[in-house]
Design an enzyme around this catalytic site. Structure first.
Site, mmCIF file in Angstrom:
data_model
loop_
_atom_site.group_PDB
_atom_site.id
_atom_site.type_symbol
_atom_site.label_atom_id
_atom_site.label_comp_id
_atom_site.label_asym_id
_atom_site.label_seq_id
_atom_site.Cartn_x
_atom_site.Cartn_y
_atom_site.Cartn_z
ATOM 1 N N MET A 115 0.822 -1.208 0.000
ATOM 2 C CA MET A 115 0.000 0.000 0.000
ATOM 3 C C MET A 115 0.858 1.261 0.000
ATOM 4 S SD MET A 115 -2.703 1.123 2.997
ATOM 5 C CE MET A 115 -1.412 1.397 4.224
ATOM 6 N N SER B 109 3.813 -6.645 2.073
ATOM 7 C CA SER B 109 2.599 -6.166 2.725
ATOM 8 C C SER B 109 1.377 -6.694 1.965
ATOM 9 C CB SER B 109 2.613 -4.641 2.821
ATOM 10 O OG SER B 109 1.660 -4.196 3.765
ATOM 11 N N GLN B 110 0.434 -5.813 1.541
ATOM 12 C CA GLN B 110 -0.770 -6.335 0.908
ATOM 13 C C GLN B 110 -0.469 -7.105 -0.382
ATOM 14 O OE1 GLN B 110 -3.145 -2.769 0.376
ATOM 15 N NE2 GLN B 110 -2.415 -2.425 -1.702
ATOM 16 N N ASP C 245 5.847 -4.732 14.495
ATOM 17 C CA ASP C 245 4.993 -4.107 13.479
ATOM 18 C C ASP C 245 3.983 -3.143 14.110
ATOM 19 O OD1 ASP C 245 3.352 -3.607 11.182
ATOM 20 O OD2 ASP C 245 3.999 -5.528 10.369
ATOM 21 N N HIS D 71 7.256 -2.673 10.367
ATOM 22 C CA HIS D 71 6.718 -3.165 9.108
ATOM 23 C C HIS D 71 7.636 -2.852 7.919
ATOM 24 C CE1 HIS D 71 3.459 -4.781 6.739
ATOM 25 N NE2 HIS D 71 3.449 -3.708 5.958
#
Length: 299
Positions: free
Chosen positions: A32, A106-107, A225, A281
């Site tokens: 993202m 991530s996503q 995170d 993260h």
């Protein structure tokens, strides 16, 4: 002597070409607020891989016709539409026809898992999820990069109603939002995550069949995170239904116990690897990535 030297050069060239051809191509998908070609993120990762694997072909996925569109689509293009676009990109890329390794950040991690489940051609060999939210998220704590205006709009849309059809169809982060206080509505109205996690009454067993074709699934969790809530989603963990404190791990989940997705089969056959980085993260060093990802799963 000249003829002998020419033969030796020709043989050396064949060795080099054979070595390059033997390298499995790699597909990466950003997270993202990022894009395919940011020199500080995906561009840097691509260069790092290429420096450590001689002659490897690396495809960094771009969703849209330019970097700006790619970034915006990471927020506002329906995930299922993105999956369809990427499936077509991969099928049309002759460099990938014999198979590829995939790394999602991530996503991008859960999106590439959807690719493995929905698009088995060309074949994905290893799936490496770096901070992917495989059981979704329940929170939107902060936003990476210079995306303050976009993030404020995302928050407003989530507050408006995460399971409202307009929000589900147009906001990426809503499509992998899982509300542990309202599991029934989540399963009924989630247009992406509930589908790929086999949480609907009718199961798509080709998802399991396709995922089981993987050689390895590598799941990376960031122990500090502050972006993903809960961080355990990166290892297929999540909040127990009805509250937001107690967590279950992958092997305690219904998804694992029922094996509708093949997680139990993958795990018991030694094909799921859990890795961690004691950092926030997507904060990892080049050395960590080289030693834990490149050397173990890509060469």
């Amino acid at each position: 002597m000249v003829a002998h030297r020419n033969i030796m050069l020709w043989l050396a060239a064949l060795v080099i070409l054979g070595s390059c051809a033997a390298q499995t191509p790699i597909v990466i998908w950003h997270g993202m607020g990022d894009s395919c070609c940011n020199p500080l993120s995906m561009g840097s990762i691509k260069s790092l891989i290429q420096k450590n694997i001689n002659g490897v072909y690396v495809k960094s996925l771009e969703i849209g016709s330019n970097v700006a569109e790619d970034t915006e689509n990471g927020f506002f293009m329906n995930v299922n539409k993105q999956i369809d676009m990427v499936c077509q990109q991969l099928a049309n890329d002759k460099n990938l026809s014999n198979g590829y390794n995939a790394i999602g950040f991530s996503q991008g991690g859960q999106f590439l898992r959807a690719i493995a489940q929905k698009c088995p051609t060309p074949p994905m060999l290893n799936l490496i999820s770096v901070g992917g939210q495989h059981q979704g998220v329940y929170g939107f704590p902060k936003c990476p990069g210079d995306n303050g205006t976009i993030c404020n709009l995302v928050r407003k849309m989530l507050n408006y109603g995460v399971y409202v059809s307009f929000v589900q169809d147009n906001l990426v982060q809503a499509e992998y939002w899982q509300d542990p206080l309202n599991e029934e509505e989540y399963r009924a109205k989630s247009v992406f995550l509930a589908d790929i996690n086999q949480e609907r009454p009718t199961k798509n067993m080709t998802y399991k069949e396709n995922l089981l074709k993987l050689k390895n699934m590598v799941l990376v969790m960031f122990l500090q995170d502050t972006m993903v809530q809960p961080k355990e989603s990166e290892w297929f963990g999540f909040y127990e239904p009805g509250q937001t404190e107690k967590l279950y791990n992958m092997t305690q989940s219904d998804l694992y116990k029922n094996d509708y997705l093949g997680l139990k089969t993958l795990y018991q056959s030694g094909r799921i690897t859990f890795l961690s980085s004691d950092s926030d993260h997507l904060r990892f060093t080049d050395d960590w990535f080289i030693n834990n990802i490149i050397k173990r799963f890509l060469v």
